[in-house]
Scaffold this motif. Sequence first.
Motif, PDB file in Angstrom:
ATOM      1  N   THR A  22       9.444   1.471   6.546  1.00 45.82           N
ATOM      2  CA  THR A  22       8.163   0.828   6.841  1.00 45.82           C
ATOM      3  C   THR A  22       7.444   0.521   5.539  1.00 45.82           C
ATOM      4  N   ILE A  23       7.022  -0.732   5.404  1.00 49.78           N
ATOM      5  CA  ILE A  23       6.240  -1.158   4.246  1.00 49.78           C
ATOM      6  C   ILE A  23       4.857  -1.556   4.742  1.00 49.78           C
ATOM      7  N   ASP A  24       3.844  -0.844   4.277  1.00 53.08           N
ATOM      8  CA  ASP A  24       2.467  -1.177   4.635  1.00 53.08           C
ATOM      9  C   ASP A  24       1.864  -2.031   3.532  1.00 53.08           C
ATOM     10  N   ALA A  25       1.338  -3.195   3.898  1.00 59.82           N
ATOM     11  CA  ALA A  25       0.721  -4.110   2.945  1.00 59.82           C
ATOM     12  C   ALA A  25      -0.745  -4.302   3.290  1.00 59.82           C
ATOM     13  N   ALA A  53       0.823  -1.204   0.000  1.00 64.09           N
ATOM     14  CA  ALA A  53       0.000   0.000   0.000  1.00 64.09           C
ATOM     15  C   ALA A  53       0.862   1.260   0.000  1.00 64.09           C
ATOM     16  N   SER A  54       1.980   1.218   0.694  1.00 62.66           N
ATOM     17  CA  SER A  54       2.876   2.374   0.739  1.00 62.66           C
ATOM     18  C   SER A  54       4.227   1.965   1.304  1.00 62.66           C
ATOM     19  N   VAL A  55       5.217   2.786   0.997  1.00 62.45           N
ATOM     20  CA  VAL A  55       6.562   2.617   1.543  1.00 62.45           C
ATOM     21  C   VAL A  55       6.980   3.963   2.135  1.00 62.45           C
ATOM     22  N   THR A  56       7.505   3.934   3.349  1.00 60.80           N
ATOM     23  CA  THR A  56       7.971   5.158   4.007  1.00 60.80           C
ATOM     24  C   THR A  56       9.394   4.962   4.504  1.00 60.80           C
ATOM     25  N   ASP A  93      -2.426  -6.970   3.148  1.00 60.47           N
ATOM     26  CA  ASP A  93      -2.741  -8.337   3.580  1.00 60.47           C
ATOM     27  C   ASP A  93      -1.974  -8.776   4.829  1.00 60.47           C
ATOM     28  N   GLY A  94      -1.487  -7.822   5.610  1.00 66.09           N
ATOM     29  CA  GLY A  94      -0.749  -8.231   6.797  1.00 66.09           C
ATOM     30  C   GLY A  94      -0.191  -7.054   7.561  1.00 66.09           C
ATOM     31  N   ALA A  95       0.559  -7.368   8.610  1.00 66.18           N
ATOM     32  CA  ALA A  95       1.152  -6.330   9.443  1.00 66.18           C
ATOM     33  C   ALA A  95       2.269  -5.615   8.684  1.00 66.18           C
TER      34      ALA A  95
END
Length: 283
Positions: free
Chosen positions: A229-232, A212-215, A234-236
């Motif tokens: 931080t990698i927001d996915a 969803a995003s990478v920060t 389908d998971g944490a």
Amino acid sequence: MSAAQPPGNGAPHLLVVIDPVARRTDGESVRIAKDVLSAGSHAKICLPDSPGEFVRALSRRGGRRPVVIGDDRALRRAVSLLHREREPAMNALSLVPVGVSATLELAHSLGVPTGTVAAARTALDGAERRLDLLVDDSDGVVLGALRIPALNGAPGAATGRSGVTAVWDSCRSLVRTLVRPAPPEPSAAASTHRLRVEADGVVLNDLDRPVASVTVTSGRGADGVAEVTIDAPDGAPVTTRAKAVTVSGADFRYRADIQVGGPVRTRTWTVRAGAWGLILPAR
């Protein structure tokens, strides 16, 4: 373009560069900042009329310590110049933040005082703090946070479109809903990227797993590592710390502090430990 106003002996020698946007946005705050700085230093005041003049004024500072009156864009412009000069110990920089609140978030997150008088006094008697710098492979800089948002993020957030364009898009969308049935809701896949993310050579995410995003956030000190931080969907979230981050995949845009970059297919950001100095309130 400039004028010197020397006070008593022992005062610091400053080069005060006033961003033209700050003069147009809040002339009264600019006047107050200039008066405080001139009263407490040997200040050379520069009033550039364009980004090019801003850079030239700063590059001719000589032995004077630079002070920028302006917003986050002006701060980024100044740090970018100091980075390009490749000075062994980049001049410590002071900022008196002037602008609308949305353009001052970076300055305040770094610890610069919010009030004009307090910020100007900090420029006179504050202490230097060394900070990390994220530098990409095209020599662009990130002072605070790098974000690669979802493809269908807020209007203009990832594409750099103006607010006017976003309004027209909304109008066109409304007209379409009046003349034909509304389309089905977009699937979750429409708000994701297919990106490969590597941190110090270790693959954190590959193209087969949507994100969803990478920060990537540089530290508020000078420890030489960034928070990733990698927001996915389908998971944490996946989090780690790294000195270098490489992102690749289909064309993507990214937001470096307040500035939008791209589209690119691959980009590497590397942390430069303690690469720049900012004058902050003495502890």
